[in-house]
Motif scaffolding. Structure first.
Motif, PDB file in Angstrom:
ATOM      1  N   ARG A  94       6.771   1.085  -4.413  1.00  0.00           N
ATOM      2  CA  ARG A  94       5.722   0.059  -4.450  1.00  0.00           C
ATOM      3  C   ARG A  94       5.308  -0.338  -3.023  1.00  0.00           C
ATOM      4  NH1 ARG A  94       6.992  -4.985  -8.511  1.00  0.00           N
ATOM      5  NH2 ARG A  94       5.052  -6.147  -8.137  1.00  0.00           N
ATOM      6  N   THR A  95       6.298  -0.504  -2.160  1.00  0.00           N
ATOM      7  CA  THR A  95       5.999  -0.824  -0.759  1.00  0.00           C
ATOM      8  C   THR A  95       5.125   0.272  -0.145  1.00  0.00           C
ATOM      9  OG1 THR A  95       8.115  -1.974  -0.555  1.00  0.00           O
ATOM     10  CG2 THR A  95       7.011  -1.367   1.494  1.00  0.00           C
TER      11      THR A  95
ATOM     12  N   GLY B   7       5.432 -13.588  -3.179  1.00  0.00           N
ATOM     13  CA  GLY B   7       6.359 -12.503  -3.487  1.00  0.00           C
ATOM     14  C   GLY B   7       5.875 -11.699  -4.679  1.00  0.00           C
ATOM     15  N   ARG B   8       6.226 -10.415  -4.692  1.00  0.00           N
ATOM     16  CA  ARG B   8       5.859  -9.556  -5.823  1.00  0.00           C
ATOM     17  C   ARG B   8       6.449 -10.067  -7.120  1.00  0.00           C
ATOM     18  NH1 ARG B   8       7.822  -3.945  -3.146  1.00  0.00           N
ATOM     19  NH2 ARG B   8       6.212  -3.887  -1.553  1.00  0.00           N
TER      20      ARG B   8
ATOM     21  N   GLY C 243      10.894  -0.506  -6.068  1.00  0.00           N
ATOM     22  CA  GLY C 243      10.395  -1.358  -4.990  1.00  0.00           C
ATOM     23  C   GLY C 243       9.980  -0.560  -3.765  1.00  0.00           C
TER      24      GLY C 243
ATOM     25  N   LEU D 132      15.098  -6.389   4.489  1.00  0.00           N
ATOM     26  CA  LEU D 132      15.192  -7.360   3.392  1.00  0.00           C
ATOM     27  C   LEU D 132      16.589  -7.345   2.777  1.00  0.00           C
ATOM     28  CD1 LEU D 132      11.803  -7.162   1.427  1.00  0.00           C
ATOM     29  CD2 LEU D 132      12.440  -8.640   3.327  1.00  0.00           C
TER      30      LEU D 132
ATOM     31  N   CYS E 128       8.471  -9.596 -10.261  1.00  0.00           N
ATOM     32  CA  CYS E 128       9.580  -8.725 -10.633  1.00  0.00           C
ATOM     33  C   CYS E 128       9.517  -8.416 -12.128  1.00  0.00           C
ATOM     34  CB  CYS E 128      10.877  -9.438 -10.273  1.00  0.00           C
ATOM     35  SG  CYS E 128      12.384  -8.522 -10.645  1.00  0.00           S
TER      36      CYS E 128
ATOM     37  N   VAL F 244      11.467 -12.997  -0.843  1.00  0.00           N
ATOM     38  CA  VAL F 244      10.129 -13.297  -0.304  1.00  0.00           C
ATOM     39  C   VAL F 244       9.586 -14.522  -1.042  1.00  0.00           C
ATOM     40  CG1 VAL F 244       7.767 -12.470   0.031  1.00  0.00           C
ATOM     41  CG2 VAL F 244       9.677 -10.888   0.315  1.00  0.00           C
TER      42      VAL F 244
ATOM     43  N   TYR G 154      11.770  -1.676   6.530  1.00  0.00           N
ATOM     44  CA  TYR G 154      11.454  -2.939   5.854  1.00  0.00           C
ATOM     45  C   TYR G 154      12.434  -3.200   4.715  1.00  0.00           C
ATOM     46  CZ  TYR G 154       8.612  -6.248   3.087  1.00  0.00           C
ATOM     47  OH  TYR G 154       8.153  -7.320   2.368  1.00  0.00           O
ATOM     48  N   THR G 155      12.689  -2.171   3.915  1.00  0.00           N
ATOM     49  CA  THR G 155      13.603  -2.302   2.772  1.00  0.00           C
ATOM     50  C   THR G 155      15.000  -2.691   3.250  1.00  0.00           C
ATOM     51  OG1 THR G 155      12.341  -0.562   1.660  1.00  0.00           O
ATOM     52  CG2 THR G 155      14.506  -1.093   0.741  1.00  0.00           C
TER      53      THR G 155
ATOM     54  N   TYR H 231      11.753  -5.430  -4.364  1.00  0.00           N
ATOM     55  CA  TYR H 231      11.543  -4.801  -3.056  1.00  0.00           C
ATOM     56  C   TYR H 231      12.552  -3.696  -2.745  1.00  0.00           C
ATOM     57  CZ  TYR H 231       8.284  -8.558  -2.094  1.00  0.00           C
ATOM     58  OH  TYR H 231       7.208  -9.399  -2.153  1.00  0.00           O
ATOM     59  N   CYS H 232      13.790  -3.889  -3.147  1.00  0.00           N
ATOM     60  CA  CYS H 232      14.860  -3.031  -2.629  1.00  0.00           C
ATOM     61  C   CYS H 232      15.466  -2.109  -3.687  1.00  0.00           C
ATOM     62  CB  CYS H 232      15.922  -3.887  -1.959  1.00  0.00           C
ATOM     63  SG  CYS H 232      15.247  -4.835  -0.572  1.00  0.00           S
TER      64      CYS H 232
END
Lengths: 320, 320
Positions: free
Chosen positions: B199-200, B177-178, B196, B246, B180, B173, B242-243, B191-192
């Motif tokens: 968090r999403t 982006g978040r 993550g 990505l 890390c 992202v 979504y995960t 994210y994944c």
């Protein structure tokens, strides 16, 4: 002293360059034939190529002393020896051509090794150029498109199917990315090739009324952008800054993959390094993990432009 | 029949798992010690580990028959044998520890091979698991973080410095982006990973008032999201979609790099494959070049969870 020479062949969309090369990397004789006058007839092209190769070998006085022939060609596959579905080669645009096998037959059995042009360039850099002595590096060729050759542990990465190293088609812009020639969106090649640089300039000119020398060009090329940048044109300078930033970001992700000693830039656009290098290094170092910050070398090809493609292909033949 | 067994050691933040393994991949004996009760004293930890390893070898009745010891550890470096600056290991958090050398000395000279935990898992999959017989694959470990082990031509990729394969820290992202754990923004891991995913879910719950079973959880974990998805919770299902999307996009770029035969998923979050697999495959195939569309296998680890880490590390010892 038989078989101490090789032939390097660089197949391009318009011309094919041929050279006889010795073990020191000196090109003893070379010539060029057209690639684009044979229509879809691959056999006619390969027959003409064999005639030209024999003539160059004779010119160099090395008949019977050729160890192998190395070929770099768009979409060339090292495993299969085929050139397949190469959009810029009419004779291989819609079909696979058994290039290595057919050329070897036409050359009375001299072995032929084939790979794509970017991999050939990487082998050339490793053998004769900026990556000499390196066992882990990534080569990015910034030309009309963006090609790549990846070397890990001293070996070119071909992958499961022979098509590894298509870094020009990794994503650099996720949202509303430009459509690339490959049909996907946001590819590195759509931004950081010669065509991409010209496209960025045209888009930015259209989006503002900022004065720029580029407004006087009829059809802007990357060379125009380079010339304008040299004159201090602010928009042209920003185009290079943007291009270098996207390149540096992309390189950061490549570093996370294979932890190379260096990234080597090659190709026409790489000659704009005076404008590209600073943003590449900045974006690279901002986007890698701390372990790699300021540690990955950014280098530019040192091969003579005229010989580079032939040398790269010829280096492949030494492995035969 | 001496030296036909190896020891596999998996060093985790809380516990260290030890096993004696035979050539078929059967774990003959195993035990666990704590990793987190030695503070910054690496020597104390390694001494305790050696005592435990000797006890397990004795339990298996294989004294004098151990060919080597393989270790997978966070930030373990294959080239240097060091564990360095591993945030989750207090005894190696702020300094490099000569782990392989010290353990070998404490084990009366039995050779020790060390790599990071994700590379060890990749070797395990290649030797005993889902990647058996494959020479080119990428392993992604979806746990608290996202680790990776890359195999090219049958060899783990260590790169120039031994730190290759940090795919969890490639960008997915670009904009906003978040942050890390590594300090960068927009990393795949942010994210994944299990963290993550949670968090999403928390972000999405905060951004809307959509009803969801997850609103009842005090502190949402990826396991809660999985349980909710199993009950058909719409928001939880979208989190996995979504995960997976990505992940699939990121994998498409990895494919362009090394053209693997397969991508192998491993780790706790990979057990949610019923929800992740479809979006991974869709996004992967939408984002690769046509030559790879529907050709790269997506597979999930087949190793028994309890043995996987030990087996992965032990497989490394056979190369000694």
């Amino acid at each position: 002293m038989a078989a101490q020479h090789v032939v390097g062949i660089d197949v391009g969309g318009q011309t094919t360059k041929i050279g006889v090369v010795d073990a020191r990397g000196d090109v003893l004789a070379q010539s060029v034939i057209r690639s684009d006058i044979y229509g879809a007839d691959a056999d006619a092209y390969i027959a003409a190529l064999a005639v030209a190769v024999k003539a160059v070998i004779a010119e160099a006085g090395k008949e019977g002393e050729i160890r192998g022939i190395g070929v770099g060609a768009p979409n060339g596959n090292y495993y299969t020896g085929q050139v397949a579905f190469a959009p810029n080669l009419a004779w291989a645009a819609d079909k696979p051509v058994d290039f290595a096998k057919k050329l070897s037959e036409a050359m009375d059995g001299i072995p032929v090794s084939l790979t794509n042009d970017a991999n050939a360039a990487a082998v050339g850099e490793m053998t004769y150029g900026a990556a000499r002595g390196m066992k882990n590096f990534i080569m990015l060729t910034l030309g009309t498109g963006v090609g790549s050759g990846i070397v890990i542990n001293g070996q070119v990465v071909y992958g499961h199917d022979g098509f590894a190293g298509e870094l020009g088609h990794t994503n650099v812009v996720r949202h509303n990315g430009r459509t690339c020639g490959c049909g996907k969106q946001g590819c590195l090649e759509a931004y950081c090739s010669a065509i991409g640089v010209a496209r960025t300039a045209r888009e930015w000119l259209e989006m503002s009324s900022e004065p720029s020398a580029l407004r006087e060009c009829e059809k802007i090329t990357s060379k125009d952008v380079y010339e304008a940048a040299k004159e201090g044109d602010a928009l042209a300078l920003r185009v290079f800054d943007y291009t270098g930033t996207l390149l540096g970001r992309a390189c950061a992700d490549f570093v996370a993959f294979s932890a190379p000693e260096a990234i080597v830039f090659f190709g026409g656009l790489a000659r704009s390094k005076e404008f590209l290098n600073a943003p590449i290094e900045k974006a690279l170092n901002e986007n890698v993990l701390p372990i790699w910050r300021n540690k990955v070398k950014i280098v530019y090809s040192q091969l003579k432009e005229s010989d580079a493609a032939i040398l790269g292909a010829s280096a492949l033949a030494w492995e035969l």
